[in-house]
Design an enzyme around this catalytic site. Structure first.
Site, PDB file in Angstrom:
ATOM      1  N   TYR A 134      56.939 -27.752   8.028  1.00 38.08           N
ATOM      2  CA  TYR A 134      57.645 -27.148   9.125  1.00 38.08           C
ATOM      3  C   TYR A 134      58.695 -26.338   8.704  1.00 38.08           C
ATOM      4  CZ  TYR A 134      55.803 -29.008  13.591  1.00 38.08           C
ATOM      5  OH  TYR A 134      55.065 -29.019  14.633  1.00 38.08           O
TER       6      TYR A 134
ATOM      7  N   ASP B  21      47.371 -41.287   1.721  1.00 37.79           N
ATOM      8  CA  ASP B  21      45.799 -41.521   2.101  1.00 37.79           C
ATOM      9  C   ASP B  21      45.479 -42.834   2.150  1.00 37.79           C
ATOM     10  OD1 ASP B  21      47.046 -41.041  -0.893  1.00 37.79           O
ATOM     11  OD2 ASP B  21      45.056 -41.802  -1.385  1.00 37.79           O
TER      12      ASP B  21
ATOM     13  N   ASP C   6      51.918 -35.471  10.809  1.00 39.85           N
ATOM     14  CA  ASP C   6      50.855 -34.593  11.580  1.00 39.85           C
ATOM     15  C   ASP C   6      49.778 -35.364  11.667  1.00 39.85           C
ATOM     16  OD1 ASP C   6      50.321 -32.736  13.119  1.00 39.85           O
ATOM     17  OD2 ASP C   6      49.952 -31.043  11.456  1.00 39.85           O
TER      18      ASP C   6
END
Ligand code: NAP
Length: 423
Positions: free
Chosen positions: A149, A265, A289
């Site tokens: 971001y 993950d 996100d």
């Protein structure tokens, strides 16, 4: 008397009649806002019996504002959010064309809203792609200003990319292919610590069981790995009596909040296979996100997912529906107002009006549990009754008195299945 919310030593100071700015939003914004406002006002009235009410104050942004005065995001709107601290917004059209920044990003950056709050839980009756959606009840704190971001990127084959690649080769000996686009991923100590602090504080305030730091520190030691280390530091130094790590307790935290970390993950697997093990999550921007959308899909509720962007130090906060303006449905009184309604419930909880927040969530759970839903859920749910946006809101309001009566007897505003039959 309507008054401002202010930030005191111990946190937000909320008067009985706080002035709360709102942006209705574009497209379906007016439809969902009209419905949501009715629900907020009814919940506050039911719980506080006239002792509290919200003095709504409309401000403009997006297409609606552009049509009024030629400005996508008037200075006055930002100043109003700045002055009144806590506000709520509907979805805004992203202006197309060069030179105009995303309105949502501008609001977040100007007010330095560093924590993106995404609570995720399942509501009984909603179809889910997993077998155990009822075990999902998590609150994600996603860092909102750094990592991807930060927006630091240069284009492949541009003059800037050439200079940066040359500099990195010369100064660091890093070999990057000349046909690469290059981006930076800054993650700071201040940025990470304030995010984790907010997540732990939330866990303390709302009696949550654990805070999980999600990172990719096995590959990126000095950014993602540092986020993890700084997270543990905040827990150890600032919350020593409230928190305990896995190493210290072997996974048996007693009445303390367990601080643990999981690689990103693996976390995407864990939330599918062992959702009950996770509660509050603190994570960097990109991980957050992926995780927030994956979790929202897991509970079948992308159209119901609430969001808020908060600066816990200054008190500034803007709550918002997470979907867009769905222009093809504008003005049809058709879409699901759930996302903005639940965002508002989280706003009330942030303001310390927990009873009204719980009542809104319980009434939504009761209505959906009775299979009374808008078109988006009706097409997925067998034997459901499809209602309009306004009818859905009215159904929530209609359930409130009985939930309140039950709450007075049982001490909880959660709507258990056995009382739904009488609603
Ligand atoms: P969108 O507005 O979220 O709509 C995509 C689809 O999602 C809709 O066609 C509809 O699906 C479903 N949907 C969205 N909201 C719904 C609701 N409340 N109830 C039921 N279904 C809902 O995404 P988009 O079409 O990509 O974006 C449109 C505009 O919104 C763009 O200008 C975009 O930049 C902007 N946007 C704003 C925000 C924000 O302000 N926070 C966020 C995202 C996008 P079906 O067609 O299957 O019925």
């Amino acid at each position: 008397m309507p008054d401002r919310i202010t930030m005191g030593e111990a946190g937000l100071e909320v008067p009985d009649e706080p002035i709360v700015p709102f942006i209705e939003g574009d497209g379906i914004g007016p439809d969902i806002w009209r419905a949501a406002r009715q629900v907020f006002d009814a919940a506050v009235e039911h719980v506080y019996g006239g002792g509290r009410r919200i003095a709504w104050h409309e401000v403009y942004a997006g297409e609606t504002s552009f049509k009024r005065n030629g400005e996508w995001l008037p200075e006055e709107t930002i100043e109003t959010f700045q002055e009144y601290l806590v506000g709520i917004k509907g979805p805004l059209t992203t202006p197309v064309g060069g030179g105009i920044r995303s309105l949502n990003v501008t609001i977040r950056q100007t007010l330095d809203l560093y924590a993106c709050l995404r609570p995720v839980r399942w509501y009984r009756g909603i179809p889910s792609p997993i077998r155990t959606p009822h075990l999902v009840d998590m609150v994600i704190f996603r860092e909102n200003t750094e990592d991807v971001y930060a927006g630091m990127e240069v284009e492949e084959a541009s003059e800037e990319a050439g200079r940066l690649i040359g500099f990195l080769a010369e100064e660091f000996g890093w070999k990057i292919r000349p046909d690469s686009g290059v981006g930076l991923k800054p993650i700071s100590e201040v940025g990470s610590k304030r995010l984790v602090r907010a997540a732990i504080q939330y866990a303390v305030t709302f009696g949550r069981r654990s805070v999980t730091l999600v990172h990719k520190g096995n590959i990126m030691k000095y950014t993602e790995g540092a986020f993890r280390n700084w997270g543990y530091e905040v827990a150890r130094e600032e919350f020593p009596s409230e928190t305990i790590t896995w190493d210290e307790c072997g996974g048996e935290p007693g009445d303390k909040i367990l601080i643990q970390d999981v690689i990103a993950d693996a976390m995407l697997q864990q939330v599918l296979t062992r959702p009950a093990n996770y509660d509050v999550i603190a994570t960097t921007n990109l991980n957050g996100d992926y995780l927030s959308d994956a979790l929202a899909a897991q509970v079948g509720g992308i159209g119901l997912a609430p969001g808020g962007n908060i600066n816990y130090a200054t008190g500034h906060a803007v709550f918002e529906a997470t979907h867009g303006t769905a222009p093809k449905y504008a003005g049809l009184d058709k879409v699901n107002p759930g996302s903005v309604i639940l965002s508002g419930a989280n706003m009330l909880r942030y303001m310390g009006w927990r009873g009204a927040a719980d009542l809104i969530e319980a009434s939504l759970e009761a209505v959906i549990g009775d299979r009374v839903v808008t078109y988006d859920l009706a097409r997925l749910m067998k034997y459901s009754t499809e209602v309009r946006t306004s009818e859905f809101a009215a159904a929530l309001v209609e359930r409130m008195p009985i939930i309140e009566r039950y709450a007075a007897m049982s001490g909880t505003r959660r709507a258990p299945s056995h009382i739904r039959a009488y609603m």
